[in-house]
Design an enzyme around this catalytic site. Structure first.
Site, short mmCIF file in Angstrom:
data_model
loop_
_atom_site.label_atom_id
_atom_site.label_comp_id
_atom_site.label_asym_id
_atom_site.label_seq_id
_atom_site.Cartn_x
_atom_site.Cartn_y
_atom_site.Cartn_z
N GLU A 185 0.72 -1.20 0.19
CA GLU A 185 0.27 -0.03 -0.13
C GLU A 185 0.99 1.22 -0.02
O GLU A 185 0.47 2.34 -0.68
CB GLU A 185 -0.88 0.14 1.23
CG GLU A 185 -1.62 -1.16 1.28
CD GLU A 185 -1.31 -2.24 2.20
OE1 GLU A 185 -2.17 -3.15 2.65
OE2 GLU A 185 -0.01 -2.38 2.29
N CYS A 189 -1.53 -2.66 7.50
CA CYS A 189 -0.86 -2.78 8.74
C CYS A 189 -1.11 -1.87 9.66
O CYS A 189 -1.76 -0.49 9.09
CB CYS A 189 0.76 -2.77 8.50
SG CYS A 189 1.52 -1.16 8.13
N CYS A 218 0.30 1.53 6.97
CA CYS A 218 -0.26 1.62 5.87
C CYS A 218 -1.64 2.02 6.07
O CYS A 218 -2.44 3.10 5.37
CB CYS A 218 -0.17 0.32 5.13
SG CYS A 218 1.37 -0.07 4.50
#
Length: 154
Positions: free
Chosen positions: A58, A85, A95
């Site tokens: 990401e 995450c 992320c």
């Protein structure tokens, strides 16, 4: 309640194919991510360890946005093979935080992060708490996890 569309499945399959490009790791998942605008056009893509050993999918996709007109992200979706995450030691922001800061209103994932490295990932919950729609495609979880599991783990 939102519905997973055939287009969602197609983009998630693209993310799974991106995850296959990840350099192998024994300490991190292989993840692919694609950002698509409201009209269904790809804006960006990335995969784990694409630009350095610590970059997440990401994060890689979001970094490529550069100076894009942020209004283009209104109505966009980020497709990620794994739950973004919510804890991170290798970077100042997770992320999940990066997605919230980017203003992406919709996230589609194949599977939730297992407790292999993070005891209780809260990515889905944190995104939802910020008004972001999060959809999970459980029937693609086995395929995404088979591609994404760190080497040496089953």
């Amino acid at each position: 309640m939102s519905v997973i569309t055939p287009t969602d499945r197609q983009w998630l399959m693209t993310a799974i194919e991106l995850a296959r490009k990840c350099p192998p790791s024994t300490t991190a998942f292989s993840v692919g991510a694609v950002i698509v605008d409201a009209e269904g056009n790809e804006i960006s893509r990335g995969y784990s360890r694409e630009t350095d050993p610590r970059v997440h999918a990401e994060e890689a996709a979001l970094a490529k946005l550069g100076t894009i007109d942020k209004t283009r992200l209104k109505g966009s979706t980020i497709y990620s093979t794994l739950e973004p995450c919510s804890e991170r030691r290798s970077r100042p922001r997770t992320c999940t935080q990066l997605i919230i800061e980017a203003g992406i209103p919709r996230v589609v994932i194949a599977w939730r992060e297992p407790s292999l490295f993070v005891a209780d990932c809260q990515g889905v919950e944190l995104l939802a708490n910020h008004g972001i729609e999060v959809l999970e495609v459980p029937d693609l979880a086995a395929l995404a996890s088979a591609v994404g599991m760190p080497t040496g783990h089953t």
